[in-house]
Design an enzyme around this catalytic site. Structure first.
Site, PDB file in Angstrom:
ATOM      1  N   TYR A 144      23.876   6.596 -28.955  1.00 46.41           N
ATOM      2  CA  TYR A 144      24.729   5.577 -28.346  1.00 46.41           C
ATOM      3  C   TYR A 144      25.489   4.883 -29.461  1.00 46.41           C
ATOM      4  O   TYR A 144      24.877   4.399 -30.424  1.00 46.41           O
ATOM      5  CB  TYR A 144      23.866   4.566 -27.576  1.00 46.41           C
ATOM      6  CG  TYR A 144      24.650   3.447 -26.926  1.00 46.41           C
ATOM      7  CD1 TYR A 144      24.567   2.139 -27.410  1.00 46.41           C
ATOM      8  CD2 TYR A 144      25.474   3.682 -25.826  1.00 46.41           C
ATOM      9  CE1 TYR A 144      25.277   1.114 -26.815  1.00 46.41           C
ATOM     10  CE2 TYR A 144      26.187   2.643 -25.220  1.00 46.41           C
ATOM     11  CZ  TYR A 144      26.088   1.365 -25.727  1.00 46.41           C
ATOM     12  OH  TYR A 144      26.797   0.342 -25.131  1.00 46.41           O
ATOM     13  N   ASP A 239      26.254   5.832 -38.020  1.00 40.12           N
ATOM     14  CA  ASP A 239      26.149   4.629 -37.190  1.00 40.12           C
ATOM     15  C   ASP A 239      24.800   3.973 -37.538  1.00 40.12           C
ATOM     16  O   ASP A 239      23.757   4.392 -37.026  1.00 40.12           O
ATOM     17  CB  ASP A 239      26.235   5.000 -35.710  1.00 40.12           C
ATOM     18  CG  ASP A 239      26.075   3.775 -34.835  1.00 40.12           C
ATOM     19  OD1 ASP A 239      26.308   3.884 -33.612  1.00 40.12           O
ATOM     20  OD2 ASP A 239      25.700   2.695 -35.361  1.00 40.12           O
ATOM     21  N   LYS A 267      24.289  -6.106 -35.495  1.00 38.76           N
ATOM     22  CA  LYS A 267      22.960  -6.709 -35.300  1.00 38.76           C
ATOM     23  C   LYS A 267      22.507  -7.588 -36.484  1.00 38.76           C
ATOM     24  O   LYS A 267      22.923  -8.736 -36.605  1.00 38.76           O
ATOM     25  CB  LYS A 267      21.946  -5.604 -34.977  1.00 38.76           C
ATOM     26  CG  LYS A 267      22.294  -4.862 -33.660  1.00 38.76           C
ATOM     27  CD  LYS A 267      21.285  -3.825 -33.279  1.00 38.76           C
ATOM     28  CE  LYS A 267      21.799  -2.934 -32.182  1.00 38.76           C
ATOM     29  NZ  LYS A 267      21.471  -3.405 -30.819  1.00 38.76           N
TER      30      LYS A 267
HETATM   31  P1  KE4 Z   1      27.017  -3.515 -29.536  1.00 39.55           P
HETATM   32  O1  KE4 Z   1      28.447  -3.293 -29.065  1.00 39.55           O
HETATM   33  O2  KE4 Z   1      26.043  -3.587 -28.372  1.00 39.55           O
HETATM   34  O3  KE4 Z   1      26.876  -4.693 -30.490  1.00 39.55           O
HETATM   35  O4  KE4 Z   1      26.595  -2.256 -30.411  1.00 39.55           O
HETATM   36  C1  KE4 Z   1      26.730  -0.967 -29.878  1.00 39.55           C
HETATM   37  C2  KE4 Z   1      25.773  -0.030 -30.616  1.00 39.55           C
HETATM   38  C3  KE4 Z   1      26.290   0.872 -31.530  1.00 39.55           C
HETATM   39  N1  KE4 Z   1      25.473   1.709 -32.218  1.00 39.55           N
HETATM   40  C4  KE4 Z   1      24.131   1.689 -32.039  1.00 39.55           C
HETATM   41  C5  KE4 Z   1      23.267   2.624 -32.824  1.00 39.55           C
HETATM   42  C6  KE4 Z   1      23.557   0.781 -31.108  1.00 39.55           C
HETATM   43  O5  KE4 Z   1      22.212   0.772 -30.921  1.00 39.55           O
HETATM   44  C7  KE4 Z   1      24.388  -0.098 -30.394  1.00 39.55           C
HETATM   45  C8  KE4 Z   1      23.846  -1.073 -29.369  1.00 39.55           C
HETATM   46  N2  KE4 Z   1      22.447  -1.035 -29.143  1.00 39.55           N
HETATM   47  C9  KE4 Z   1      22.013  -1.373 -27.797  1.00 39.55           C
HETATM   48  C10 KE4 Z   1      20.503  -1.181 -27.696  1.00 39.55           C
HETATM   49  N3  KE4 Z   1      20.098   0.108 -28.052  1.00 39.55           N
HETATM   50  C11 KE4 Z   1      22.421  -2.762 -27.426  1.00 39.55           C
HETATM   51  C12 KE4 Z   1      21.702  -3.347 -26.242  1.00 39.55           C
HETATM   52  C13 KE4 Z   1      22.617  -3.470 -25.046  1.00 39.55           C
HETATM   53  O6  KE4 Z   1      23.450  -2.581 -24.823  1.00 39.55           O
HETATM   54  O7  KE4 Z   1      22.444  -4.498 -24.337  1.00 39.55           O
END
Ligand code: KE4
Length: 430
Positions: A144, A239, A267
Site C-alpha cells: 500500500y 516506500d 508517520k
Molecule cells: P498516509 O497517506 O496514510 O499518510 O500514508 C500512506 C502510506 C504510504 N505508504 C505506506 C507504506 C503506508 O503504510 C501508508 C499508510 N499506512 C496506513 C496503515 N497501514 C495508514 C492507516 C490508514 O489508512 O488509516
C-alpha cells in the site's frame, strides 16, 4: 466493558461522516464491533470515552514511536504553536528537519516535505515519470502506497481489509500504466522488466511491508530490484513511510544495505502531526518545481508545527539507545506470544521486524508474500483482537496491518500483554 458511549458516538458520527470514520480501517469492519472513540493517549496507553485504558500497539499506525504525548515533544510543540502555526513561507525548521533526514538517509541527497505518505508516494512517482519520460509504474501485490488512483490496485492495508483490492471510482484506464507483481518474486520482476523496461519509469516497493501484515522483503529480492533498475535506468523507490526511523534510524535501506534512487517517508517524521517526505538523488530531485518541470505543491507542506514535532522526535530517537530498547521489548513480546502459540498448538505465527510485528492466524509455515498473507484466518484474528481488547490491549483492528512497540512500552506493559495473549489464545482454542 461500557461500549454504550462508544456506540452512541459511532451512531452520531455515522450520520455525518461516511462510515463514521475519516479513514476506513478505523471502522473495525475487519474485526467487527464498535470502534473505540479515543479521549486521550499517554505513553503506551490510550483511553476511550468511557475512561477505559488500553495498552496501544496501533500507535497511530506506527507514527508514535515515542508513545502518546511525549512530554518533550509536547513542550516543543507548545513553544512552536505560540509563534504561529503556518506561514506559507520557508522556515529554518524545514531545513533543519531535512538536514536530519539526510544524516539518517544518505541516499536522500535532497528532500521535499509534504503532508502525508500518499502525497509522498504520488509525488515521487510523478517525479520518476518526469525524470525518465516513461509512464509505467511497477508495484507489488499487497503493498500500500497511499490512495492515489493508479496505486489502488491489489493494494494492501485498508484496501485488503475491505476485501476490495481495487477501488470503485478509479477508471480502468487510470491503472493501465500500473504493473502489479508478486512481492518477493524476483524472477517475475526480472521477466516483466526485461520485456517492458523501455516504458517503465519506476519500481516502488515497501522494503519491509506493513500493509499485508508485516512481511519482510528477501534480501536477494531487494538486491535484484536494485540491479535491474540500474541496468535499465528505472527509478527504484523505497516506500519507507512505515519503516523509516522505525526499523532503524536509517530505515530498512540501512538494514539491507540497498540504496534506492528515491525514498518516501511519513508517520514518525511528523511525531504524530500530518507529514510526508520524499527525496533521493539530486539529479532526480532537481527536476521538481520550481527548479524543474515536474510540478508538486502543498499549502501546509513543511508545516512548522509538524516539523517541530518531527524534529523533536528524531532528536530523542538519535539521542537515546532507542533501537536497542525497542528491539529488546518487541523481541520479548514476540517470544512470549510465540511460546503460547506453540504450547496451545494454535495455527498462528508471528512475523517481526524490529519493533513492528504481526500475529498471523494461519496454517502456513511462513507468510512471505500477499498470497500467503491472504490465506490467514481473519475470523480468528478478529476473535483474538476482541479478546485482547476486553483485557485492555489494543491491537490494530485488521489482520493486514502491523503492530508497533513504542519507547513508552515498559517491561510491565510487555509482560501484561504476553499474559493477556495467553488468555486470548486459550479462548480461541476453545
Ligand atoms: P498516509 O497517506 O496514510 O499518510 O500514508 C500512506 C502510506 C504510504 N505508504 C505506506 C507504506 C503506508 O503504510 C501508508 C499508510 N499506512 C496506513 C496503515 N497501514 C495508514 C492507516 C490508514 O489508512 O488509516
Amino acid at each position: 466493558m461500557d461500549r454504550g458511549l462508544n456506540k452512541q458516538l459511532f451512531d452520531r458520527a455515522r450520520e455525518c461522516i461516511p462510515g463514521g470514520v475519516n479513514s476506513p480501517v478505523r471502522a473495525f469492519k475487519a474485526v467487527g464491533g464498535v470502534p473505540l472513540f479515543i479521549e486521550k493517549g499517554k505513553g503506551a496507553k490510550i483511553y476511550d470515552v468511557a475512561g477505559k485504558g488500553y495498552i496501544d500497539y496501533c500507535m497511530s499506525w506506527g507514527a508514535l514511536i515515542l508513545g502518546h504525548a511525549h512530554p518533550e515533544v509536547i513542550e516543543r510543540v507548545r513553544e512552536a504553536v505560540g509563534k504561529g502555526t503556518s506561514f506559507g513561507a520557508p522556515t529554518k525548521l524545514e531545513t533543519e528537519l531535512v538536514e536530519e533526514i539526510r544524516r539518517a538517509f544518505p541516499s536522500m541527497e535532497m528532500v521535499r516535505l509534504v503532508n502525508s505518505g500518499t502525497e509522498a508516494c504520488m509525488s515521487a512517482i510523478r517525479l520518476a515519470r518526469g525524470y525518465t519520460r516513461r509512464t509505467k509504474v511497477v508495484k507489488f501485490s499487497g503493498a500500500y502506497h497511499g490512495h492515489a488512483d493508479y496505486l489502488l490496485v491489489q493494494a494492501g492495508s485498508g484496501a485488503t481489509t475491505l476485501a476490495r483490492p481495487d477501488s470503485a471510482g478509479v477508471p480502468a484506464d487510470f491503472t493501465r500504466h500500473t504493473f502489479v507483481l508478486p512481492y518477493n518474486n524476483l524472477e517475475m520482476a526480472e521477466e516483466v522488466v526485461k520485456k517492458q523496461h523501455e516504458s517503465i519509469a519506476c519500481i516502488i516497493v515497501e522494503p519491509i511491508s506493513g500493509n499485508m501484515g508485516v512481511v519482510k522483503a528477501k534480501e536477494e529480492f531487494l538486491r535484484g530490484l536494485r540491479e535491474i533498475c540500474h541496468r535499465y535506468g528505472i527509478v527504484l523507490i523505497f516506500d519507507e513511510v512505515i519503516t523509516g526511523f522505525r526499523v532503524s534510524y536509517g530505515g530498512a535501506q540501512e538494514i539491507y544495505g540497498v540504496k534506492p534512487d528515491l525514498t518516501c517517508l511519513g508517520k514518525i517524521i511528523g511525531g504524530g502531526f500530518p507529514i510526508g517526505a520524499f527525496g533521493g538523488k539530486r539529479e532526480i530531485m532537481e527536476n521538481l518545481a520550481p527548479r524543474g518541470a515536474v510540478y508538486q505543491a502543498g499549502t501546509l507542506s513543511g508545516n512548522p508545527v509538524s516539523v517541530t514535532a518531527g524534529l523533536a522526535t528524531l532528536r530523542i530517537l538519535s539521542r537515546e539507545k532507542a533501537y536497542s530498547i525497542l528491539k529488546k521489548r518487541a523481541e520479548r513480546l514476540v517470544q512470549g506470544i510465540r511460546e503460547h502459540i506453540g504450547k496451545l498448538e494454535i495455527d498462528a505465527l508471528v512475523n517481526q521486524a524490529g519493533s513492528m510485528f504481526t500475529v498471523f492466524f494461519t496454517r502456513e509455515k511462513e507468510v512471505c508474500d500477499y498470497e500467503t498473507a491472504l490465506r490467514s484466518n481473519t475470523e480468528h484474528y478478529a476473535r483474538f483482537f476482541h479478546q485482547m481488547l476486553a483485557e485492555g490491549v489494543y491491537f490494530p483492528p485488521s489482520q493486514f496491518e502491523a503492530s508497533f512497540v513504542s519507547l513508552a512500552h515498559g517491561e510491565e506493559d510487555i509482560e501484561k500483554t504476553i499474559g493477556v495473549s495467553l488468555v486470548a489464545l486459550e479462548r480461541l482454542k476453545n
